[in-house]
Design an enzyme around this catalytic site. Structure first.
Site, PDB file in Angstrom:
ATOM      1  N   TRP A   1      -3.651  -2.060  -0.915  1.00 34.20           N
ATOM      2  CA  TRP A   1      -3.506  -3.293  -1.668  1.00 34.20           C
ATOM      3  C   TRP A   1      -3.861  -4.392  -0.670  1.00 34.20           C
ATOM      4  CZ3 TRP A   1      -0.504  -7.783  -1.808  1.00 34.20           C
ATOM      5  CH2 TRP A   1      -0.511  -8.449  -3.031  1.00 34.20           C
TER       6      TRP A   1
ATOM      7  N   GLU B   1      13.827 -15.633 -19.580  1.00 27.34           N
ATOM      8  CA  GLU B   1      12.809 -14.576 -19.640  1.00 27.34           C
ATOM      9  C   GLU B   1      13.407 -13.199 -19.851  1.00 27.34           C
ATOM     10  OE1 GLU B   1       8.980 -15.675 -16.873  1.00 27.34           O
ATOM     11  OE2 GLU B   1      10.829 -15.312 -15.803  1.00 27.34           O
TER      12      GLU B   1
ATOM     13  N   CYS C   1       0.830  -1.202   0.000  1.00 29.11           N
ATOM     14  CA  CYS C   1       0.000   0.000   0.000  1.00 29.11           C
ATOM     15  C   CYS C   1       0.866   1.256   0.000  1.00 29.11           C
ATOM     16  CB  CYS C   1      -0.881   0.029   1.241  1.00 29.11           C
ATOM     17  SG  CYS C   1      -1.627  -1.543   1.647  1.00 29.11           S
TER      18      CYS C   1
ATOM     19  N   ASN D   1       0.257   0.364   6.342  1.00 27.11           N
ATOM     20  CA  ASN D   1       0.819  -0.622   5.402  1.00 27.11           C
ATOM     21  C   ASN D   1       1.360  -1.770   6.235  1.00 27.11           C
ATOM     22  OD1 ASN D   1       0.407   1.329   3.536  1.00 27.11           O
ATOM     23  ND2 ASN D   1       2.558   1.585   2.952  1.00 27.11           N
ATOM     24  N   GLY D   2       1.137  -2.995   5.784  1.00 28.18           N
ATOM     25  CA  GLY D   2       1.692  -4.137   6.510  1.00 28.18           C
ATOM     26  C   GLY D   2       0.580  -5.021   7.046  1.00 28.18           C
TER      27      GLY D   2
ATOM     28  N   GLU E   1      13.691 -22.881 -12.204  1.00 28.70           N
ATOM     29  CA  GLU E   1      13.339 -21.471 -12.046  1.00 28.70           C
ATOM     30  C   GLU E   1      14.526 -20.573 -12.402  1.00 28.70           C
ATOM     31  OE1 GLU E   1      10.877 -19.645 -11.895  1.00 28.70           O
ATOM     32  OE2 GLU E   1      11.416 -17.810 -10.849  1.00 28.70           O
TER      33      GLU E   1
ATOM     34  N   ARG F   1       2.780   1.458  -7.511  1.00 29.74           N
ATOM     35  CA  ARG F   1       2.953   0.353  -6.565  1.00 29.74           C
ATOM     36  C   ARG F   1       1.842  -0.685  -6.689  1.00 29.74           C
ATOM     37  NH1 ARG F   1       5.882   2.335  -1.627  1.00 29.74           N
ATOM     38  NH2 ARG F   1       4.621   0.954  -0.359  1.00 29.74           N
TER      39      ARG F   1
ATOM     40  N   LYS G   1      14.331 -17.737 -15.322  1.00 26.71           N
ATOM     41  CA  LYS G   1      14.657 -16.315 -15.114  1.00 26.71           C
ATOM     42  C   LYS G   1      15.610 -15.833 -16.201  1.00 26.71           C
ATOM     43  CE  LYS G   1      12.178 -15.158 -13.055  1.00 26.71           C
ATOM     44  NZ  LYS G   1      11.137 -15.935 -12.724  1.00 26.71           N
TER      45      LYS G   1
ATOM     46  N   LYS H   1       2.781  -9.925 -17.642  1.00 28.18           N
ATOM     47  CA  LYS H   1       2.790 -10.296 -16.222  1.00 28.18           C
ATOM     48  C   LYS H   1       1.663 -11.270 -15.911  1.00 28.18           C
ATOM     49  CE  LYS H   1       4.172  -9.870 -11.948  1.00 28.18           C
ATOM     50  NZ  LYS H   1       5.379 -10.665 -11.671  1.00 28.18           N
TER      51      LYS H   1
ATOM     52  N   HIS I   1      21.740 -38.682 -20.260  1.00 35.90           N
ATOM     53  CA  HIS I   1      20.793 -39.299 -21.195  1.00 35.90           C
ATOM     54  C   HIS I   1      20.485 -38.381 -22.370  1.00 35.90           C
ATOM     55  CE1 HIS I   1      20.367 -42.633 -18.484  1.00 35.90           C
ATOM     56  NE2 HIS I   1      19.975 -41.840 -17.500  1.00 35.90           N
TER      57      HIS I   1
HETATM   58  C1  G6P Z   1       3.020 -15.458 -17.126  1.00 35.40           C
HETATM   59  C2  G6P Z   1       4.214 -14.704 -16.559  1.00 35.40           C
HETATM   60  C3  G6P Z   1       5.091 -15.645 -15.725  1.00 35.40           C
HETATM   61  C4  G6P Z   1       4.256 -16.306 -14.649  1.00 35.40           C
HETATM   62  C5  G6P Z   1       3.059 -17.047 -15.251  1.00 35.40           C
HETATM   63  C6  G6P Z   1       2.104 -17.533 -14.189  1.00 35.40           C
HETATM   64  O1  G6P Z   1       3.440 -16.364 -18.087  1.00 35.40           O
HETATM   65  O2  G6P Z   1       4.975 -14.128 -17.590  1.00 35.40           O
HETATM   66  O3  G6P Z   1       6.140 -14.908 -15.126  1.00 35.40           O
HETATM   67  O4  G6P Z   1       5.050 -17.191 -13.914  1.00 35.40           O
HETATM   68  O5  G6P Z   1       2.330 -16.167 -16.086  1.00 35.40           O
HETATM   69  O6  G6P Z   1       1.534 -16.425 -13.551  1.00 35.40           O
HETATM   70  P1  G6P Z   1       0.662 -16.530 -12.240  1.00 35.40           P
HETATM   71  O7  G6P Z   1       0.155 -15.134 -12.029  1.00 35.40           O
HETATM   72  O8  G6P Z   1      -0.446 -17.495 -12.504  1.00 35.40           O
HETATM   73  O9  G6P Z   1       1.559 -17.004 -11.158  1.00 35.40           O
END
Ligand code: G6P
Length: 610
Positions: free
Chosen positions: A75, A490, A2, A101-102, A483, A27, A487, A605, A506
């Site tokens: 938020w 991406e 927030c 906030n928090g 992951e 934010r 990263k 996103k 393999h």
């Molecule tokens: C999109 C984003 C990814 C994310 C995925 C799942 O592909 O680009 O970064 O991991 O969605 O998103 P979610 O909001 O369901 O965790």
């Protein structure tokens, strides 16, 4: 997270506060509100769910003349986004306003106590309890009343408080959540971050843990919660407004990577009791279903699916129930057998991913009990679920997930423990071990972040021109490898694969040579020795080895070309710490390559279409 803005001084507070909120829109928020004490000493409060423009329309033409006020973008963490849950929250007398906030951990206990003492609470928020507690403590001095109240609060907060009858005064307080004081000429400001007030002053004091600031137009005094004065030296901020929005970091992603200790703290908040037990009250609606479940199916996409893999391993190991993950787009058209004994857990940061929502809906139609793990209060997935666990990580702006991955893993491990407790399969010794590890996690993440320079100045530059990267792990370290590779793909557009280390031989081992490094997630685990053997196979093909290892593991230092050391933790939580150097690696390789880190090409996103 927030946003907070406060003003006291000779100018019109209303426009200054609304402009401040606009500066905080980046934010993310779901509702907004403002409180002003007008020239007659009357309190004006207006709050609206949705966009700031809703609030602006509601107060247009009727904003009172006022020299003091508070405003907030919320938020949601407790209670859905709505007008009544928006801040400011007001006490019974209509004199005291609070924005926050928090998360207040003991809010239920506080609310129950207040109601028993005759207070009427109108919202579902933790914040409203604070307003009523200050009302009880008030004896003519709002700073004193705030300090008394703070001593009853457990959790994390940045607070701003105002009393109608002390109409040139604001009180701010912080614990674990940032709050900054702005010093103007004959005016003072309070803000969750400097972006909100930079247009008015560059002289600021970043409040420290436990500080309580008493603001008047002519100046600010700061004390601890006991009221003892503390000295804080003002700084002059040179940031541009744009840099300020990113907390002084170059990008949102770097800011969010660095917010991970706080995000973890917030995620864990409220889920460990004072007696050191794990508690997941959110599971109450599915208690019966959890006890009779025979299988667990997790569904997720992208980063969330890797967190879900760790969740599945945790659930399987502590409950003994078979648990597996299927990515949403596969689950949807080829679902596993589903019935009322199949517990389905949907993991999604945004709560809006179409590929995750559709299979969840399907599972619901087949009678499965559904638990959602999401960062977003009021999101679509919360309407499909019987029980919801929120990550409490604060909004994530960068497309590539960072703080929501570590909080997903942590929340899923807590969820696993919660399920096991309901089924009677978690020994109290195992629970204590987990609690100890959870409590140490934020500090561990802080330590891992110290690797930033090492990764930026060393690793990223040394390896940026590699043809590709092979990330490997085994057992709990394998999802971290996936992951880490994701990263890098991406945000730097470099090819990276994540593989279980035992599979190298393999097939993918044929890719390895001096230009194609191995990235081994080699933190302590039961299959550590096996992983090292696989790494040696790679080395024998001239691959350079970058490893993430557990502090103190000298042997690894002799095998790898470069090692990022992270603190030891519980095996199930190890990806929370091992992913941090890999996030930093992806980040700095992307910077070297000059890509748009926060908005990588071709990605969104939240993907709300199939
Ligand atoms: C999109 C984003 C990814 C994310 C995925 C799942 O592909 O680009 O970064 O991991 O969605 O998103 P979610 O909001 O369901 O965790």
């Amino acid at each position: 997270m927030c946003g907070i803005v406060g003003y006291t001084g000779p100018r019109e507070a209303g426009p200054i506060l609304m402009e401040g909120l606009r500066r905080l829109e980046y934010r993310g928020y779901d509702s907004a509100g403002i409180a002003l004490v007008d020239d007659q000493g009357d309190l004006f409060v207006e709050k609206r769910a949705g966009k700031l423009s809703n609030l602006a329309t509601a107060i247009a033409e009727r904003t009172p003349h006022a020299a003091v006020g508070l405003a907030h973008t919320r938020w949601a963490t407790h209670g859905r986004p709505s007008d009544v849950n928006a801040h400011p929250q007001v006490d019974c007398t209509g004199r005291i306003t609070v924005i926050h906030n928090g998360i207040i951990e003991n809010f239920q206990e506080l609310r129950d106590g207040l109601e028993a003492r005759g207070h009427r609470l109108l919202s579902e928020t933790d914040t409203e309890a604070i307003a009523h507690l200050i009302e009880e403590a008030y004896d003519g001095d709002i700073a004193e009343a705030a300090r008394k109240t703070l001593q009853q609060l457990e959790g994390a907060y940045a607070l701003a408080v105002m009393h109608r009858d002390e109409n040139d005064r604001l009180v701010g307080a912080r614990k674990d959540v940032p709050l900054v004081v702005g010093l103007g000429e004959g005016e003072s400001f309070l803000a969750s971050d400097v972006a909100a007030i930079l247009a008015h002053t560059r002289r600021v004091i970043f409040l420290e843990e436990g500080d309580v600031a008493d603001l008047r137009p002519e100046g600010v005094t700061i004390t601890d919660v006991q009221g003892r004065p503390v000295e804080r030296v003002p700084e002059t901020i040179e940031w541009t407004v744009e840099a300020a929005e990113k907390g002084g970091y170059d990008t949102f992603m770097l800011k969010e990577i660095h917010e991970q200790p706080l995000a973890l703290r917030q995620s864990i908040t409220g889920r460990i009791t004072r007696a050191g037990r794990i508690e997941v009250p959110e599971l109450e609606p599915v208690w019966g279903a959890v006890r009779t479940a025979t299988r667990v199916e997790l569904v997720a996409c992208g980063t969330a699916s890797y967190a879900a893999m760790i969740g599945a391993a945790a659930i399987q190991s502590v409950t003994g129930l078979p648990a597996r993950v299927t990515v949403g787009s596969e689950f949807r058209y080829d679902p596993p057998p589903l019935d009322e004994h199949t517990l389905v857990i949907a993991v999604t940061q945004s709560g809006e991913t179409a590929d995750t929502i559709a299979p969840t809906r399907l599972a619901r139609e087949r009678g499965c009990p559904i638990i959602a793990v999401t960062n977003t209060v009021g999101s679509a997935i919360t309407r499909e679920a019987d029980a919801v666990l929120f990550l409490q990580a604060g909004p994530e702006m960068a497309v590539a997930a960072s703080k929501t991955f570590v909080t997903q893993v942590t929340t899923l491990v807590i969820l696993a423990a919660g399920l096991a407790k309901l089924r009677g399969t978690l020994s109290s010794g195992d629970e204590s071990q987990l609690v100890e590890a959870l409590r140490a996690l934020p500090a561990g993440a802080e330590r891992a972040l110290e690797l930033n320079e090492h990764v930026a100045a060393g690793l990223a530059r040394r390896y940026v021109n590699s043809r590709g990267f092979m990330f490997v792990g085994r057992g709990p370290t394998y999802p971290a490898a996936l992951e880490g590779a994701l990263k890098l793909k991406e945000i730097s557009y470099v090819h990276a694969e994540g593989y279980p280390a035992g599979e190298l031989k393999h097939g993918p081992i044929s890719l390895l040579d001096a230009e194609y490094p191995l990235v081994a997630v080699a933190t302590r685990s039961p299959t550590y020795d096996k992983l090292i053997s696989n790494v040696m196979e790679g080395r024998a093909r001239d691959a350079r080895v970058i490893a993430v290892g557990t502090e103190g593991d000298d042997g690894l230092g002799r095998i790898a070309d470069d090692v990022c050391w992270v603190p030891d933790t519980h095996e199930l939580l190890s990806p929370v710490l091992s992913i941090i150097p890999l996030q930093l690696f992806a980040y700095h390789v992307a910077l070297e390559r000059g890509t748009d880190v926060d908005q990588p090409r071709n990605l969104a996103k939240s993907v709300t279409v199939e």
